[in-house]
Write a protein that holds these residues in place. Sequence first.
Motif, PDB file in Angstrom:
ATOM      1  N   ASP A 183       9.360 -12.815  -8.090  1.00 30.71           N
ATOM      2  CA  ASP A 183      10.322 -13.075  -9.190  1.00 30.71           C
ATOM      3  C   ASP A 183      11.664 -11.251  -8.930  1.00 30.71           C
ATOM      4  OD1 ASP A 183      11.449 -11.049 -12.313  1.00 30.71           O
ATOM      5  OD2 ASP A 183      10.264 -11.802 -13.108  1.00 30.71           O
ATOM      6  N   GLU A 184      12.457 -11.659  -9.372  1.00 28.94           N
ATOM      7  CA  GLU A 184      13.721 -11.358  -8.514  1.00 28.94           C
ATOM      8  C   GLU A 184      13.416  -9.285  -9.553  1.00 28.94           C
ATOM      9  OE1 GLU A 184      18.333 -11.717 -10.391  1.00 28.94           O
ATOM     10  OE2 GLU A 184      18.415 -12.862  -8.369  1.00 28.94           O
ATOM     11  N   GLN A 185      13.286  -9.114 -10.514  1.00 28.24           N
ATOM     12  CA  GLN A 185      13.837  -8.149 -11.169  1.00 28.24           C
ATOM     13  C   GLN A 185      12.193  -7.131 -11.058  1.00 28.24           C
ATOM     14  OE1 GLN A 185      16.629  -6.509  -9.665  1.00 28.24           O
ATOM     15  NE2 GLN A 185      17.862  -8.177  -9.461  1.00 28.24           N
ATOM     16  N   HIS A 186      11.713  -8.800 -11.768  1.00 27.14           N
ATOM     17  CA  HIS A 186      10.085  -7.846 -11.849  1.00 27.14           C
ATOM     18  C   HIS A 186       9.270  -7.368 -11.665  1.00 27.14           C
ATOM     19  CE1 HIS A 186      12.732  -8.343 -15.953  1.00 27.14           C
ATOM     20  NE2 HIS A 186      12.179  -7.390 -16.708  1.00 27.14           N
ATOM     21  N   VAL A 187       8.516  -6.484 -11.358  1.00 22.31           N
ATOM     22  CA  VAL A 187       7.590  -5.881 -10.555  1.00 22.31           C
ATOM     23  C   VAL A 187       5.751  -5.371 -11.575  1.00 22.31           C
ATOM     24  CG1 VAL A 187       6.245  -5.351  -8.450  1.00 22.31           C
ATOM     25  CG2 VAL A 187       8.977  -5.510  -8.632  1.00 22.31           C
ATOM     26  N   ASP A 188       5.249  -6.387 -11.500  1.00 21.77           N
ATOM     27  CA  ASP A 188       4.260  -5.821 -12.305  1.00 21.77           C
ATOM     28  C   ASP A 188       3.573  -4.657 -11.092  1.00 21.77           C
ATOM     29  OD1 ASP A 188       1.967  -5.013 -13.771  1.00 21.77           O
ATOM     30  OD2 ASP A 188       1.764  -7.268 -14.708  1.00 21.77           O
ATOM     31  N   LEU A 189       3.640  -3.950 -11.475  1.00 18.97           N
ATOM     32  CA  LEU A 189       3.292  -2.541 -10.964  1.00 18.97           C
ATOM     33  C   LEU A 189       1.237  -2.369 -10.367  1.00 18.97           C
ATOM     34  CD1 LEU A 189       5.679   0.258 -10.561  1.00 18.97           C
ATOM     35  CD2 LEU A 189       5.617  -1.813  -9.220  1.00 18.97           C
ATOM     36  N   ASN A 190       1.203  -2.056 -11.909  1.00 17.74           N
ATOM     37  CA  ASN A 190      -0.377  -2.743 -12.019  1.00 17.74           C
ATOM     38  C   ASN A 190      -1.087  -3.863 -12.002  1.00 17.74           C
ATOM     39  OD1 ASN A 190      -0.198   0.214 -13.145  1.00 17.74           O
ATOM     40  ND2 ASN A 190       0.653  -0.278 -15.223  1.00 17.74           N
ATOM     41  N   ARG A 191      -0.449  -4.538 -12.237  1.00 17.70           N
ATOM     42  CA  ARG A 191      -0.760  -5.628 -11.656  1.00 17.70           C
ATOM     43  C   ARG A 191      -1.782  -5.972 -10.393  1.00 17.70           C
ATOM     44  NH1 ARG A 191      -4.852  -9.734 -13.272  1.00 17.70           N
ATOM     45  NH2 ARG A 191      -3.989 -11.803 -12.042  1.00 17.70           N
ATOM     46  N   VAL A 192      -0.499  -5.105  -9.345  1.00 17.99           N
ATOM     47  CA  VAL A 192      -0.411  -5.561  -7.667  1.00 17.99           C
ATOM     48  C   VAL A 192      -1.662  -3.852  -8.151  1.00 17.99           C
ATOM     49  CG1 VAL A 192       0.539  -4.899  -5.912  1.00 17.99           C
ATOM     50  CG2 VAL A 192       1.356  -6.184  -7.377  1.00 17.99           C
ATOM     51  N   ARG A 193      -1.687  -3.032  -8.027  1.00 22.29           N
ATOM     52  CA  ARG A 193      -2.775  -2.121  -7.625  1.00 22.29           C
ATOM     53  C   ARG A 193      -4.070  -2.943  -8.088  1.00 22.29           C
ATOM     54  NH1 ARG A 193      -2.857   3.162 -11.615  1.00 22.29           N
ATOM     55  NH2 ARG A 193      -3.024   1.671 -13.025  1.00 22.29           N
ATOM     56  N   TYR A 194      -4.327  -3.623  -9.727  1.00 22.85           N
ATOM     57  CA  TYR A 194      -4.572  -4.161  -9.349  1.00 22.85           C
ATOM     58  C   TYR A 194      -5.415  -5.001  -8.745  1.00 22.85           C
ATOM     59  CZ  TYR A 194      -8.395  -7.785 -11.640  1.00 22.85           C
ATOM     60  OH  TYR A 194      -9.150  -8.872 -11.743  1.00 22.85           O
ATOM     61  N   LEU A 195      -4.762  -6.255  -7.862  1.00 19.69           N
ATOM     62  CA  LEU A 195      -5.151  -7.183  -7.102  1.00 19.69           C
ATOM     63  C   LEU A 195      -5.496  -6.335  -5.574  1.00 19.69           C
ATOM     64  CD1 LEU A 195      -2.728  -9.253  -8.114  1.00 19.69           C
ATOM     65  CD2 LEU A 195      -4.413 -10.027  -8.392  1.00 19.69           C
ATOM     66  N   ALA A 196      -4.644  -5.446  -5.164  1.00 15.82           N
ATOM     67  CA  ALA A 196      -4.924  -4.122  -4.392  1.00 15.82           C
ATOM     68  C   ALA A 196      -6.496  -3.607  -4.529  1.00 15.82           C
ATOM     69  CB  ALA A 196      -3.995  -3.669  -3.998  1.00 15.82           C
ATOM     70  N   ASP A 197      -6.628  -3.005  -5.546  1.00 18.40           N
ATOM     71  CA  ASP A 197      -8.399  -1.995  -5.513  1.00 18.40           C
ATOM     72  C   ASP A 197      -9.061  -3.187  -5.402  1.00 18.40           C
ATOM     73  OD1 ASP A 197      -6.956   0.006  -5.211  1.00 18.40           O
ATOM     74  OD2 ASP A 197      -7.133   0.562  -8.123  1.00 18.40           O
ATOM     75  N   ASN A 198      -8.881  -4.312  -5.739  1.00 19.98           N
ATOM     76  CA  ASN A 198     -10.356  -5.262  -5.939  1.00 19.98           C
ATOM     77  C   ASN A 198     -10.621  -6.319  -4.508  1.00 19.98           C
ATOM     78  OD1 ASN A 198     -11.712  -4.799  -8.528  1.00 19.98           O
ATOM     79  ND2 ASN A 198      -9.384  -4.726  -9.078  1.00 19.98           N
ATOM     80  N   LYS A 199     -10.013  -6.178  -4.113  1.00 18.63           N
ATOM     81  CA  LYS A 199      -8.959  -6.804  -2.592  1.00 18.63           C
ATOM     82  C   LYS A 199      -9.231  -8.270  -3.120  1.00 18.63           C
ATOM     83  CE  LYS A 199     -12.223  -3.506  -0.236  1.00 18.63           C
ATOM     84  NZ  LYS A 199     -11.787  -1.702  -0.283  1.00 18.63           N
ATOM     85  N   ILE A 200      -8.671  -8.737  -3.819  1.00 20.61           N
ATOM     86  CA  ILE A 200      -8.266  -9.946  -4.012  1.00 20.61           C
ATOM     87  C   ILE A 200      -6.820 -10.743  -3.622  1.00 20.61           C
ATOM     88  CG2 ILE A 200      -7.226 -11.070  -5.987  1.00 20.61           C
ATOM     89  CD1 ILE A 200      -8.586  -9.617  -8.212  1.00 20.61           C
ATOM     90  N   PHE A 201      -6.283  -9.763  -3.119  1.00 24.91           N
ATOM     91  CA  PHE A 201      -5.261  -9.522  -2.246  1.00 24.91           C
ATOM     92  C   PHE A 201      -5.484  -8.617  -1.157  1.00 24.91           C
ATOM     93  CE2 PHE A 201      -3.788 -12.403  -5.699  1.00 24.91           C
ATOM     94  CZ  PHE A 201      -3.689 -13.585  -4.653  1.00 24.91           C
ATOM     95  N   ASP A 202      -4.448  -9.026   0.293  1.00 18.17           N
ATOM     96  CA  ASP A 202      -4.744  -7.247   1.030  1.00 18.17           C
ATOM     97  C   ASP A 202      -2.839  -7.825   1.657  1.00 18.17           C
ATOM     98  OD1 ASP A 202      -4.854 -10.399   2.937  1.00 18.17           O
ATOM     99  OD2 ASP A 202      -5.646  -9.220   4.089  1.00 18.17           O
ATOM    100  N   ARG A 203      -2.072  -8.264   0.875  1.00 14.42           N
ATOM    101  CA  ARG A 203      -0.690  -8.872   1.579  1.00 14.42           C
ATOM    102  C   ARG A 203       0.123  -9.197   0.439  1.00 14.42           C
ATOM    103  NH1 ARG A 203       2.564  -8.805   6.435  1.00 14.42           N
ATOM    104  NH2 ARG A 203       3.996  -9.128   6.209  1.00 14.42           N
ATOM    105  N   PHE A 204       1.335  -8.467  -0.333  1.00 17.76           N
ATOM    106  CA  PHE A 204       2.235  -8.853  -0.957  1.00 17.76           C
ATOM    107  C   PHE A 204       3.347  -8.925  -0.231  1.00 17.76           C
ATOM    108  CE2 PHE A 204      -1.698  -6.445  -2.535  1.00 17.76           C
ATOM    109  CZ  PHE A 204      -1.859  -7.276  -3.779  1.00 17.76           C
ATOM    110  N   ASN A 205       3.908 -10.077  -0.307  1.00 13.72           N
ATOM    111  CA  ASN A 205       5.451 -10.414  -0.050  1.00 13.72           C
ATOM    112  C   ASN A 205       6.453 -10.628  -1.080  1.00 13.72           C
ATOM    113  OD1 ASN A 205       4.127 -10.580   2.728  1.00 13.72           O
ATOM    114  ND2 ASN A 205       3.809 -12.973   2.450  1.00 13.72           N
ATOM    115  N   TRP A 206       7.180  -9.321  -1.046  1.00 15.35           N
ATOM    116  CA  TRP A 206       7.798  -9.227  -2.222  1.00 15.35           C
ATOM    117  C   TRP A 206       8.851  -9.672  -1.890  1.00 15.35           C
ATOM    118  CZ3 TRP A 206      10.416  -4.525  -3.116  1.00 15.35           C
ATOM    119  CH2 TRP A 206      11.641  -3.932  -4.867  1.00 15.35           C
ATOM    120  N   ARG A 207       9.696 -10.038  -3.192  1.00 18.16           N
ATOM    121  CA  ARG A 207      10.583 -11.783  -2.786  1.00 18.16           C
ATOM    122  C   ARG A 207      12.381 -11.324  -3.905  1.00 18.16           C
ATOM    123  NH1 ARG A 207       8.598 -17.445  -1.004  1.00 18.16           N
ATOM    124  NH2 ARG A 207       6.946 -16.322   0.965  1.00 18.16           N
ATOM    125  N   GLY A 208      11.655  -9.757  -4.332  1.00 16.63           N
ATOM    126  CA  GLY A 208      12.936  -9.402  -5.007  1.00 16.63           C
ATOM    127  C   GLY A 208      13.547  -8.129  -5.115  1.00 16.63           C
TER     128      GLY A 208
END
Length: 286
Positions: free
Chosen positions: A65-90
């Motif tokens: 997403d060019e301008q929006h970042v769901d920070l709490n969603r990323v935290r949830y995904l990282a804390d629960n080890k669903i993803f270990d890398r986030f490639n940000w293109r915004g």
Amino acid sequence: MIEGPVFHKDIPTHYANLMMQYMVALKLKSLIPNLHLSNFMMPYWNIEHPAIDGEASSAVCVLDDEQHVDLNRVRYLADNKIFDRFNWRGYGQRVEYFPTAAEAKLIFQRPDIKCPVFDGDAVVCPVRGGEILDARHPGYTIVPIDFYADVIEAMGWRPVFTGQTDDNIYMRALRDRFPHAEIVPHRGLLEDFYIIRSAANVILSVSTFAWLAAWLSDATRIVLPVYGMFNPDLYPAHDLLPLGDERYRFYRLPQQPAVPLHELLEAHARMRGQWHPVGTQDLRRK
């Protein structure tokens, strides 16, 4: 082997855009303490987070997403080890993702930079020119000269123009309108940044560079034209209106997309006198 999730900036950016992205990354790191930042390189601010190789990552999440970042969603995904890398293109150009201006001032410091300081009744007007003069992006609009004139006369300010002041028809018209104004030629990116940042008063151009320098300043008054990409009605994904900051005065300008340089003065003539102050209550958005 890196322990913990990685937040990787996956698009090329520089200067103000990169600084804004870095502030978003720090906000995310405050939520995820073991987060590793990747590809945030600003040696001129003594900030260096080299790119971390992603080959060892087992699960990669692309944030596009060019301008929006769901920070709490990323935290949830990282804390629960669903993803270990986030490639940000915004870009994340929204004040809600930034720290406070006071906190940001501590992040970006270069006390060794020397530049002229314009205080008292001076107003620094950073000129945005350069590559945007070919109207390559409709939201990067040039501020009308009559707008400067009206605000400067109303405030009793002494104008100083700085930044991308190379000769062109706009700069020639600006010099004709303000024959006694001080024109400060380009001195270097950090020097130009600190001229804005050190000013007592600023009238912004439509520029993330000028916006960020003014926001980080101790200016008494910052005039922000709600124009081009600063207009949330036209560009709702952006939000660079610091509505709670008492330093700011907002002026709504007519909706006018960027035009090529040879059409600029004619387009501005059609806009003459159609701007007006606007209160924060009229700029609030859900």
